[in-house]
Design an enzyme around this catalytic site. Sequence first.
Site, short mmCIF file in Angstrom:
data_model
loop_
_atom_site.label_atom_id
_atom_site.label_comp_id
_atom_site.label_asym_id
_atom_site.label_seq_id
_atom_site.Cartn_x
_atom_site.Cartn_y
_atom_site.Cartn_z
N GLU A 183 0.82 -1.21 0.00
CA GLU A 183 0.00 0.00 0.00
C GLU A 183 0.86 1.27 0.00
O GLU A 183 0.55 2.24 -0.67
CB GLU A 183 -0.93 0.02 1.23
CG GLU A 183 -1.97 -1.09 1.27
CD GLU A 183 -3.02 -0.97 0.19
OE1 GLU A 183 -3.05 0.02 -0.55
OE2 GLU A 183 -3.85 -1.91 0.08
N GLU A 433 -19.37 -5.44 -4.19
CA GLU A 433 -17.97 -5.85 -3.99
C GLU A 433 -17.72 -7.30 -4.43
O GLU A 433 -16.80 -7.56 -5.19
CB GLU A 433 -17.65 -5.67 -2.49
CG GLU A 433 -16.26 -6.03 -2.07
CD GLU A 433 -15.20 -4.98 -2.38
OE1 GLU A 433 -15.52 -3.93 -2.94
OE2 GLU A 433 -14.03 -5.23 -2.07
N GLU A 498 -11.94 0.05 -10.25
CA GLU A 498 -11.56 -0.91 -11.30
C GLU A 498 -12.45 -0.88 -12.53
O GLU A 498 -11.98 -1.05 -13.67
CB GLU A 498 -11.49 -2.34 -10.74
CG GLU A 498 -10.39 -2.56 -9.72
CD GLU A 498 -10.69 -2.00 -8.33
OE1 GLU A 498 -11.87 -1.69 -8.07
OE2 GLU A 498 -9.76 -1.86 -7.52
C1 DMJ Z 1 -6.33 0.39 -4.96
O1 DMJ Z 1 -5.52 0.68 -3.89
C2 DMJ Z 1 -5.56 -0.25 -6.08
O2 DMJ Z 1 -6.28 -0.11 -7.27
C3 DMJ Z 1 -5.27 -1.70 -5.81
O3 DMJ Z 1 -4.64 -2.32 -6.89
C4 DMJ Z 1 -6.55 -2.44 -5.51
N1 DMJ Z 1 -7.28 -1.81 -4.46
C5 DMJ Z 1 -7.51 -0.40 -4.50
C6 DMJ Z 1 -8.74 0.02 -5.25
O4 DMJ Z 1 -9.79 -0.80 -5.21
#
Ligand code: DMJ
Length: 597
Positions: A183, A433, A498
Amino acid sequence: MALLKRYGIYTFITGFFLYFLYSLSFPYQDPNAPHRDGEPQRPNRPPPPPQKIYEWSKVPIHYPIKSMTPLPTNAPLPLPRIQFNFTKEEANAKQIRESRRDEVRKAFLKCWRNYRKKAWMHDELQPIAGGSKDPFGGWAASLIDAMDTLWIMGFKEEFTSAIPDIEKVNFGSSTLERVNVFETNIRHLGGLLAAYELSQEKRLLAKAKEVGEMLYHAFDTPNHMPITRWDFHRAGAGEKLVADESALLAEVGSLTMEFTRLSQLTNDPKWYDAVSRVTKMLDQQQSLTKLPGMWPIVVNARKPDFAKDTGFSLGAMADSTYEYFAKSYALLGGQVPVYKKLYDDSMRTALKHTIYRPMTPDNSDVLMAGFVRVDEGQANLNPEMQHLVCYAGGMFALGGKIFQDAEHVKIGRKLTDGCVWAYKSSQSGIMPEVSHLLPCSAVNSTNCEWDEKVWLEEVAKRANVGGKEEDPLRNIANLRLPKGFTAIDDRRYILRPEAIESVFIMYRITGEQQWQAAAWDMFTAIQRASETDLGNAALSDVSAEKPPKDDSMESFWMAETLKYFYLIFSEPNLISLDDYVFNTEAHPFKIPKPKST
Ligand code: DMJ
């Protein structure tokens, strides 16, 4: 016991494991959460006092690298054209596009201003109570993550005035005992690098280097594999640490782009060398796994062994490892062929085993990517649909362009269509989700006619209401399932990007206005449901007409979701896909070009 008898112990165990996986699929919310099953036991010693401040570039390295992998020195190869050859648009279309773009910009500004007013220097704004949260170490995640969006949207003053405060963010101390390396890499390092790329503001590169110096220590292990949930204070105090025995594929394999770009921009190969070692492992073990071509979601980074586990997916906990292959190939100017091999072989397997055509009431020719468990050599598909996996449409389409594989562009289109369909089908216009669909027999199945009876049977089975005397139709009303969905396992929408990410990529690649129309429907649905007085809030149930809100606004809302919405309604040469690759947090990195272009 009756339950075990009815569905069999296998289903029960699979269900339990999937629930376990889902519970892991949201590590983004609390990166400092207690560790999971299979994690190595940490020594039972109290950590050193947390107030300590570490100067990472001066903390000694225990396992120095004897021979560094250098960045490729040859001139970058020209890549095939990615974007559609856009011509001048009609005045009317331009006017609609610009008014939509301005709506997105307005939504962003509201979130930014309130973050600035109420949660400045904290990781997140609470969009309802107006408080703040610090789930990412207290390193101003929303501020750093949103910097390049500010620049792209033309808020240059806000951008420039934020830099002195970014300089004050102290990566030498953390509120967390354990730092989530993934992260921090995608949000902080990625955010700073992109903000530097766009502005050429040296202070931002210096800050990116500071993050890089810190994260480099997570690779200071005997085998140089990264620690993914990293003991910040133990590392700072100079303790020797080892990589995790149970790590998530995404968290081990998704550091490539940021580390590569940092090496390219600083001319220091050490970060590139660090990720090259992970790439080498992925390469060596790609054909040795239980689903050759892909790697399991859980890997052993300590051994290292990336081949043992049995669960495979392009989705949660694995996703960006796959996403980064084609993008890293582009970022390295086509000079490192292993990324093409990793892409080709993993996508071939993913297509064969994880991608399915769901049955839909309108017989839409769409695709979805599910989860596979390998049992005694047999790959069993669990036809789930995650919001997180919606990036895959963009990944296939972009990969298809970079490697000139028209079939992949088609797959990318159908996967993106699958997510657009899911948004449209949901009561609130927003996809949940995690849910389940009903698969037809094969990806290219032409025999995929809607069969209401089969759908009802599957719904009843999944809802555990299949008793003879029960009426599945009555239960379906209670379950609030759109036709085609066989279960909704997690009804939230946490402002994720996404789906719009893939829609944006499809638009830039094809030039088709239908993608802008889909994007607008998505944006208006999200705005309608999630807007608060201060910003936008995560939703707890998108199957309700008026979804209830949670007091959370993750940094990716301003960094990713709103950026993609803005870009799809902007001139197509703004952050062209021929000039930039986006990291998984939507931070654009410049693609090196051959001298003549
Ligand atoms: C973001 O931090 C990034 O896109 C990661 O690859 C997946 N999760 C979150 C968004 O959903």
